[in-house]
Design an enzyme around this catalytic site. Structure first.
Site, short mmCIF file in Angstrom:
data_model
loop_
_atom_site.label_atom_id
_atom_site.label_comp_id
_atom_site.label_asym_id
_atom_site.label_seq_id
_atom_site.Cartn_x
_atom_site.Cartn_y
_atom_site.Cartn_z
N CYS A 1 0.91 -1.26 -0.04
CA CYS A 1 0.14 -0.02 -0.19
C CYS A 1 0.85 1.27 0.01
CB CYS A 1 -0.90 -0.13 1.10
SG CYS A 1 -0.03 -0.14 2.92
N HIS B 1 -1.92 0.54 7.12
CA HIS B 1 -2.31 1.04 5.63
C HIS B 1 -1.87 2.33 5.40
CE1 HIS B 1 -4.34 0.37 1.98
NE2 HIS B 1 -5.03 1.41 2.28
N ASP C 1 -7.78 6.17 -2.21
CA ASP C 1 -6.98 4.82 -1.99
C ASP C 1 -6.63 4.41 -3.24
OD1 ASP C 1 -5.66 2.77 -0.80
OD2 ASP C 1 -7.38 2.47 0.62
#
Length: 663
Positions: free
Chosen positions: A408, A452, A468
């Site tokens: 991520c 994250h 995202d």
């Protein structure tokens, strides 16, 4: 106490207490301390069996010197709580080699209580607390065994354990009362521990691959409770940090210590919102994790200019805070300085990424169109992996155009770089996403593998907006959560993680209930601070010292009266005469009225012989009944046959009636 050698049962109780105390602390201290304790334990058993003797004075001095040298080699000259606990545990172990008499054992057991107190420096979970309480009960049982007669212990070896548990239960009301009314002092476990320094979780900077390393840990980061309803998983973005500075290798905060006082939560209560509570595990960092937008009022926290809230000091113990999730967010505008801050990039490097962003911007006037082009680019060309390859010097270019596989932070960091290169203010957000949701109890457990990173871009029409890019590459990470999407990955087949137990519904349910119990423990016990104590005492009308004193005297008096009543009831119950004894005593009273009374030290058989020698009536029947009563008293098999005693009672009544008629 009379100086005497320890009995065998008392020594076994002592060694059991010693072993449990060392076991509870050994998991948090250097491994060789447990080895020293094991050697001392075996040595003491050899002394007890006569295979060796107590160490001589010179040998004890050598052991102390070697132990001090080992502590110095382990901890150095840096003073911390760990070294003092290790020193206490080391002295506790070596003292076992000097235990010979009861008074020495009693001293060691008193020392065991202090050893158990230090256990809460390392862990305050409800499961660990239960183990410590059991250890305290075992220490009390050992004290009872040390002070008991050896003959009594040989006859009933479990008596000290029952007595120790009873003493612990008797002390619980006093402990609860003192917990409620005593002033709340800062806990000792808030002091820095060397063993906790490596457990930090999130860092204040991000290199490509940092968050991926957290994904291999199943340690709990925090727990959250929602009184009404848990939000859907895809909205559970727990904000912890904003990173706005990129030096070509890592993202970091441009101003780490710029904080001001947070606004009062009452200023936000007029808006539509609903509350939630978070219990944060110790991390050694000041990070606070909140859903966005949230309002919070806590004097222990400060707010940064970018809106991120954090503690004034580092979190070295469990902390609880309450917040309110707002349904609308205030639109903010960027000053010229802030806009330059969120557009800044290194003057050179990653030229291919800059060129790509410039191409997206050409012929497009909308920032939303640039964002869409970027997300389409990630969706079409990239792969999500838990083992990202190592990147070269121009890391953004190497990731975007060569490896195209990452975690991520690769997607978030490169996305923010592209947005800034295209003229859109952006920043990297770090925290946790999702968590293990228990909808039945409104409870969420967030672990380190839920760490994250995502992006935020600023749009003139809507302010800061969450984007995202990981969702464009691996939507299952967002929809199912990390544990749902990657539980079968070989990286998590080991015992450290909790994925294995989720295959069994009963074990999984039990694990969730234990997590919720630990949350309740943290909220109502560990979170019982000065503020909560003042609110509770005010509600009970006990803020006045005089009222506290009066209620204390009344409470202690009622407990004392209750104990006295219970002891009297137990004494009366233990002294209650058995029906068989009552029948036989009445028969003896009948013969006493005939002139032959039973002596205090006389057995039933001896008394029946005197009745026969005196020539009293029905002596043969009385002798038979006396033999039956004597056999019943000392034969447990006959004692359990109740029918036999019914016939015995009838015979006694009939013989009493015959003696009465004979009068």
């Amino acid at each position: 106490m009379v100086a005497q050698q320890l009995s065998r049962p008392a020594l076994l109780y002592l060694l059991a207490s010693f072993s449990l105390c060392n076991a509870l602390l050994s998991i948090y201290l250097p491994w060789w301390l447990l080895l020293v304790a094991a050697v001392c334990l075996v040595w003491r058993l050899f002394i007890f069996s006569g295979r060796t003797s107590f160490p001589a004075a010179w040998l004890r001095v050598v052991l102390v010197v070697l132990s001090g040298a080992a502590l110095l080699a382990q901890f150095g000259f840096v003073l911390s709580v760990d070294i003092f606990v290790a020193l206490l545990l080391l002295g506790f172990s070596l003292k076992l080699l000097e235990i010979y008499q009861n008074k020495d054992a009693q001293f060691l057991l008193y020392l065991a209580v202090f050893v158990l107190m230090t256990a809460f420096l390392f862990s305050q979970s409800v499961g660990y607390a239960v183990l410590v309480f059991w250890a305290v009960a075992l220490v009390l049982a050992s004290l009872v065994a040390v002070q008991s007669d050896a003959v009594v212990l040989q006859r009933d070896v479990w008596h000290p354990l029952r007595r120790g548990v009873w003493l612990f239960l008797m002390a619980l009301p006093v402990m609860l009362f003192l917990f409620v009314v005593m002033p709340r002092l800062p806990p000792l476990w808030s002091m820095p521990l060397k063993t906790q320094q490596a457990k930090t979780g999130m860092s204040d900077s991000m290199r490509f691959g940092d968050v991926a390393s957290l994904a291999k840990s199943s340690d709990i980061a925090f727990r959250a409770s929602f009184p009404h309803e848990v939000p859907e998983r895809k909205s559970l973005y727990w904000y912890g940090l904003f990173l706005d500075h990129f030096d070509g290798e890592q993202w970091s905060e441009s101003c780490k210590h710029c904080t001001t006082s947070i606004p009062n939560i009452t200023d936000q209560k007029a808006q539509k919102s609903f509350p939630y509570q978070v219990v944060l595990e110790p991390s050694g960092q000041p990070w606070v994790y909140l859903l966005k937008p949230s309002a919070i009022g806590d004097g222990r926290m400060k707010i940064k200019p970018d809106g991120i809230i954090r503690y004034v000091d580092n979190v070295r113990e469990r902390r609880m805070y309450e917040a309110r999730l707002l349904f609308s967010e205030r639109l903010v505008s960027l000053s010229a300085a802030e806009r330059d801050q969120y557009l800044s990039l290194p003057s050179t490097g990653n030229e291919a990424a800059r060129k790509l962003a410039s191409q997206w911007r050409q012929g497009v006037t909308s920032d939303a169109a640039v964002i869409k082009n970027a997300l389409d680019f990630y969706h079409a060309s990239f792969h999500y992996t838990l083992q990202p390859p190592i990147l070269k010097d121009d890391r953004v270019d190497d990731f975007l155009f060569n490896t195209r596989s990452g975690f991520c932070e690769h997607f978030a960091g490169s996305f923010v770089f592209l947005m800034r290169a295209a003229g859109i203010p952006a920043r990297v957000a770090m925290g946790y996403m999702g968590g293990e949701i228990d909808s039945k109890n409104g409870f969420v457990v967030v672990r380190q593998y839920d760490a994250h990173a995502w992006a935020e871009v600023w749009l003139p029409s809507s302010g800061w907006r969450r984007i995202d890019p990981t969702a464009a590459v691996a939507p299952e990470r967002i929809d199912l959560g990390f544990e749902g999407a990657y539980a079968s990955n070989p990286l998590f087949a080991g015992g450290e993680n909790v994925f294995g137990s989720r295959q069994f519904s009963l074990l999984n349910r039990l694990r969730l209930e234990m997590d919720r119990l630990d949350y309740v423990w943290s909220r109502w016990v560990l979170g019982y601070d000065n503020e909560r104590q003042s609110a509770f005492l005010k509600k009970m009308g006990l803020l006045s010292p005089l009222r506290v004193a009066v209620w204390s005297v009344v409470g202690v008096g009622l407990m004392f009266v209750g104990v006295c009543i219970f002891l009297y009831w137990r004494e009366q119950r233990s002294n209650k005469e058995h029906p068989a004894t009552r029948h036989y005593r009445r028969l003896c009273d009948a013969y006493a009225r005939k002139g032959v009374a039973r002596l205090a030290m006389e057995t039933p058989v001896q008394y029946a012989s005197r009745i026969r020698a005196a020539g009293l009536p029905y002596a043969e029947q009385f002798e038979r009944l006396s033999a039956e009563y004597y056999e019943w008293m000392y034969n447990n098999e006959i004692k359990e046959k109740k029918n036999l005693m019914i016939s015995f009672g009838k015979d006694c009544y009939f013989l009493c009636f015959l003696l009465f008629i004979g009068k």
